[in-house]
Design an enzyme around this catalytic site. Sequence first.
Site, PDB file in Angstrom:
ATOM      1  N   HIS A  77      -7.747   0.562  -0.416  1.00 37.07           N
ATOM      2  CA  HIS A  77      -8.493   1.654   0.141  1.00 37.07           C
ATOM      3  C   HIS A  77      -9.643   1.013   1.010  1.00 37.07           C
ATOM      4  O   HIS A  77     -11.240   1.056   0.645  1.00 37.07           O
ATOM      5  CB  HIS A  77      -9.781   2.109  -1.003  1.00 37.07           C
ATOM      6  CG  HIS A  77      -9.201   2.703  -2.149  1.00 37.07           C
ATOM      7  ND1 HIS A  77      -9.028   2.691  -3.554  1.00 37.07           N
ATOM      8  CD2 HIS A  77      -7.077   3.145  -2.438  1.00 37.07           C
ATOM      9  CE1 HIS A  77      -8.305   3.133  -4.568  1.00 37.07           C
ATOM     10  NE2 HIS A  77      -6.825   3.042  -3.588  1.00 37.07           N
ATOM     11  N   HIS A  85      -7.435   2.313 -18.691  1.00 38.11           N
ATOM     12  CA  HIS A  85      -7.278   2.849 -17.252  1.00 38.11           C
ATOM     13  C   HIS A  85      -5.801   4.197 -16.829  1.00 38.11           C
ATOM     14  O   HIS A  85      -5.539   3.222 -16.565  1.00 38.11           O
ATOM     15  CB  HIS A  85      -8.291   2.004 -16.401  1.00 38.11           C
ATOM     16  CG  HIS A  85      -8.469   2.701 -15.318  1.00 38.11           C
ATOM     17  ND1 HIS A  85      -9.476   3.794 -14.718  1.00 38.11           N
ATOM     18  CD2 HIS A  85      -8.902   1.588 -13.997  1.00 38.11           C
ATOM     19  CE1 HIS A  85      -9.542   3.540 -13.424  1.00 38.11           C
ATOM     20  NE2 HIS A  85      -9.671   2.278 -11.959  1.00 38.11           N
ATOM     21  N   GLU A 101      -6.820   4.827 -12.845  1.00 38.19           N
ATOM     22  CA  GLU A 101      -6.154   4.841 -11.822  1.00 38.19           C
ATOM     23  C   GLU A 101      -4.916   4.093 -11.725  1.00 38.19           C
ATOM     24  O   GLU A 101      -4.308   3.856 -12.286  1.00 38.19           O
ATOM     25  CB  GLU A 101      -6.702   4.215 -11.349  1.00 38.19           C
ATOM     26  CG  GLU A 101      -6.538   3.516 -10.065  1.00 38.19           C
ATOM     27  CD  GLU A 101      -7.964   3.361  -8.214  1.00 38.19           C
ATOM     28  OE1 GLU A 101      -8.675   2.117  -8.884  1.00 38.19           O
ATOM     29  OE2 GLU A 101      -7.718   3.579  -7.420  1.00 38.19           O
ATOM     30  N   ASP A 117      -3.077   2.166 -10.511  1.00 37.90           N
ATOM     31  CA  ASP A 117      -2.515   1.127 -10.098  1.00 37.90           C
ATOM     32  C   ASP A 117      -2.099  -0.088 -12.011  1.00 37.90           C
ATOM     33  O   ASP A 117      -1.220  -0.842 -11.562  1.00 37.90           O
ATOM     34  CB  ASP A 117      -3.771   0.408  -9.582  1.00 37.90           C
ATOM     35  CG  ASP A 117      -4.559   0.169 -10.087  1.00 37.90           C
ATOM     36  OD1 ASP A 117      -4.883   1.208 -10.238  1.00 37.90           O
ATOM     37  OD2 ASP A 117      -4.908  -0.944  -9.779  1.00 37.90           O
ATOM     38  N   HIS A 170     -13.581   1.304 -13.584  1.00 36.36           N
ATOM     39  CA  HIS A 170     -14.587   1.484 -12.432  1.00 36.36           C
ATOM     40  C   HIS A 170     -13.847   3.034 -12.217  1.00 36.36           C
ATOM     41  O   HIS A 170     -14.679   3.831 -10.738  1.00 36.36           O
ATOM     42  CB  HIS A 170     -13.306   1.033 -11.220  1.00 36.36           C
ATOM     43  CG  HIS A 170     -12.497   0.958 -10.417  1.00 36.36           C
ATOM     44  ND1 HIS A 170     -11.505   1.612  -9.438  1.00 36.36           N
ATOM     45  CD2 HIS A 170     -13.962   1.655  -9.726  1.00 36.36           C
ATOM     46  CE1 HIS A 170     -11.655   1.963  -8.621  1.00 36.36           C
ATOM     47  NE2 HIS A 170     -13.063   2.243  -7.853  1.00 36.36           N
ATOM     48  N   ASP A 228     -10.396  -3.120 -14.367  1.00 36.99           N
ATOM     49  CA  ASP A 228     -10.833  -3.434 -13.998  1.00 36.99           C
ATOM     50  C   ASP A 228     -11.309  -5.061 -13.142  1.00 36.99           C
ATOM     51  O   ASP A 228     -11.835  -5.900 -12.562  1.00 36.99           O
ATOM     52  CB  ASP A 228     -11.320  -2.811 -13.087  1.00 36.99           C
ATOM     53  CG  ASP A 228     -10.073  -1.679 -11.886  1.00 36.99           C
ATOM     54  OD1 ASP A 228      -9.059  -1.984 -12.313  1.00 36.99           O
ATOM     55  OD2 ASP A 228     -10.241  -1.058 -11.775  1.00 36.99           O
ATOM     56  N   TYR A 276     -14.115  -8.917  -4.743  1.00 34.30           N
ATOM     57  CA  TYR A 276     -13.768  -7.448  -5.803  1.00 34.30           C
ATOM     58  C   TYR A 276     -14.906  -7.213  -6.279  1.00 34.30           C
ATOM     59  O   TYR A 276     -15.215  -5.797  -6.052  1.00 34.30           O
ATOM     60  CB  TYR A 276     -12.646  -8.115  -7.398  1.00 34.30           C
ATOM     61  CG  TYR A 276     -12.118  -7.176  -7.807  1.00 34.30           C
ATOM     62  CD1 TYR A 276     -10.948  -6.550  -7.353  1.00 34.30           C
ATOM     63  CD2 TYR A 276     -12.699  -6.690  -8.799  1.00 34.30           C
ATOM     64  CE1 TYR A 276     -10.508  -5.755  -8.035  1.00 34.30           C
ATOM     65  CE2 TYR A 276     -12.914  -5.718  -9.462  1.00 34.30           C
ATOM     66  CZ  TYR A 276     -10.949  -4.738  -8.897  1.00 34.30           C
ATOM     67  OH  TYR A 276     -10.605  -4.240 -10.162  1.00 34.30           O
ATOM     68  N   HIS A 311      -6.443  -7.539 -13.437  1.00 33.11           N
ATOM     69  CA  HIS A 311      -6.454  -7.611 -11.697  1.00 33.11           C
ATOM     70  C   HIS A 311      -6.473  -9.387 -11.486  1.00 33.11           C
ATOM     71  O   HIS A 311      -8.281  -9.701 -11.627  1.00 33.11           O
ATOM     72  CB  HIS A 311      -7.161  -7.400 -10.256  1.00 33.11           C
ATOM     73  CG  HIS A 311      -6.725  -5.843 -10.824  1.00 33.11           C
ATOM     74  ND1 HIS A 311      -5.364  -5.475 -10.298  1.00 33.11           N
ATOM     75  CD2 HIS A 311      -7.528  -4.717 -10.230  1.00 33.11           C
ATOM     76  CE1 HIS A 311      -5.364  -4.349  -9.874  1.00 33.11           C
ATOM     77  NE2 HIS A 311      -6.592  -3.726 -10.138  1.00 33.11           N
TER      78      HIS A 311
HETATM   79 FE1  FEO Z   1      -9.134   1.141 -10.746  1.00 34.94          FE
HETATM   80 FE2  FEO Z   1      -7.506  -1.519 -10.262  1.00 34.94          FE
HETATM   81  O1  FEO Z   1      -7.648   0.448 -10.420  1.00 34.94           O
END
Ligand code: FEO
Length: 392
Positions: A24, A78, A80, A82, A145, A164, A192, A225
């Site tokens: 992004h 979450h 999202e 990923d 996030h 996240d 990050y 992550h």
């Molecule tokens: Fe908000 Fe790692 O996705």
Amino acid sequence: MSIQEIKKGIYSVGVKDYGLKEFHGYSTPKGATYNSFLIIDDKITLIDGVKKPFTEEHIKNISAIIDIAKIDYIIVNHVEMDHSGSLPEIIKLAPKAKIITNAAAKMALENYYDTTGFEYEIIKTKDSFKAGNKTFSFLCTPLLHWPDSMMTYLNEDKILFSNDGFGQHLCTEHTFAKDADYKEVISEAKRYYANILYLYANQAKTAIKNAGDLGLDIEMIATAHGLIWNGKEEVETILSLYNKWANGEDDGSALVIFDTMWGSTKILAETVVKTFAENNIKVETCDLSEMHISDIIPKFLDAKYICIGNPTLNNQLFPRVAQFLTYMKGLKPLNKKALAFGSYGWKSGVVNQIQAVFEELGWQSVSPFEEQCAPKPQDLQTIKQRVEELIK
Ligand code: FEO
């Protein structure tokens, strides 16, 4: 395949994406990981999925430890993609699995996937869920996030699965921060935070406060992550860094960000830098033609003064300056003191667009400064005075 037992009966079963170069608009030259965790007890729990192209690898990792059909619960921290991309396939292979998540995440799952047949247990902050001998507690962390984001604490093992939060886009052969280059892990955690979570500082503060109020005794933070923070010292380190960043504790330094066409704006930028240095203020220069925007934003976490210089092109902001302003505005750094400056050939006034962004962000600023063609000694004197006014 990346499987590691991170605590007795608890496995990291996520995947490594060495090839990810951009997320992004955020440059990720060191790749990313999508961490997922499998807890083996008399009930079997999976925490989070991975990005869809890695579904097969995720399934293989889980299947190397247990028969995937035996999964009893899938905790979705979450939605999202990923973290959820592999889940529809996994749910097909684990038909008895019940999804444990919050109401916003259930809605997001339904908006992104065909969820026919999904079974849910909907939780909220402070709720606990017993899976065999293991007890999970939940902390909803909306906007860290996305609105659906939450963290899960495993009481018996004192692990916070933070999704996240506290992550880094850093892909290495290691699982734990202490085994990797620790300075690099901290630096990537900062990149990050700045590029993903900066605008959610208030939510970060609330999450840390709520974790404290719940009395969570965290010995390990298993982020979704990057590398895992293991042991009280590392946990304290990353929590205190998040506190510092979320509270906007700068170090009093200055950042001078600029682009240039024929060198005029660069000469102004050099005078701005020199003036800060003469006043014993630590100062860094960011030339937008050489630095990626996502390498500049982390520096905002330390800087008190932001000066942005623009060369006028076709009566507009220079494209790299405009791009930077858009990115910066979205991340909403707060409490800065600012100066807009620039040069023009025949049409003045573009620098006011930078000033308008400062005002939108609620920053304190001095009058913008613009000069025509090459800067004259009087121009350099004026911009020096503007900087002195800013630091008064
Ligand atoms: Fe908000 Fe790692 O996705």
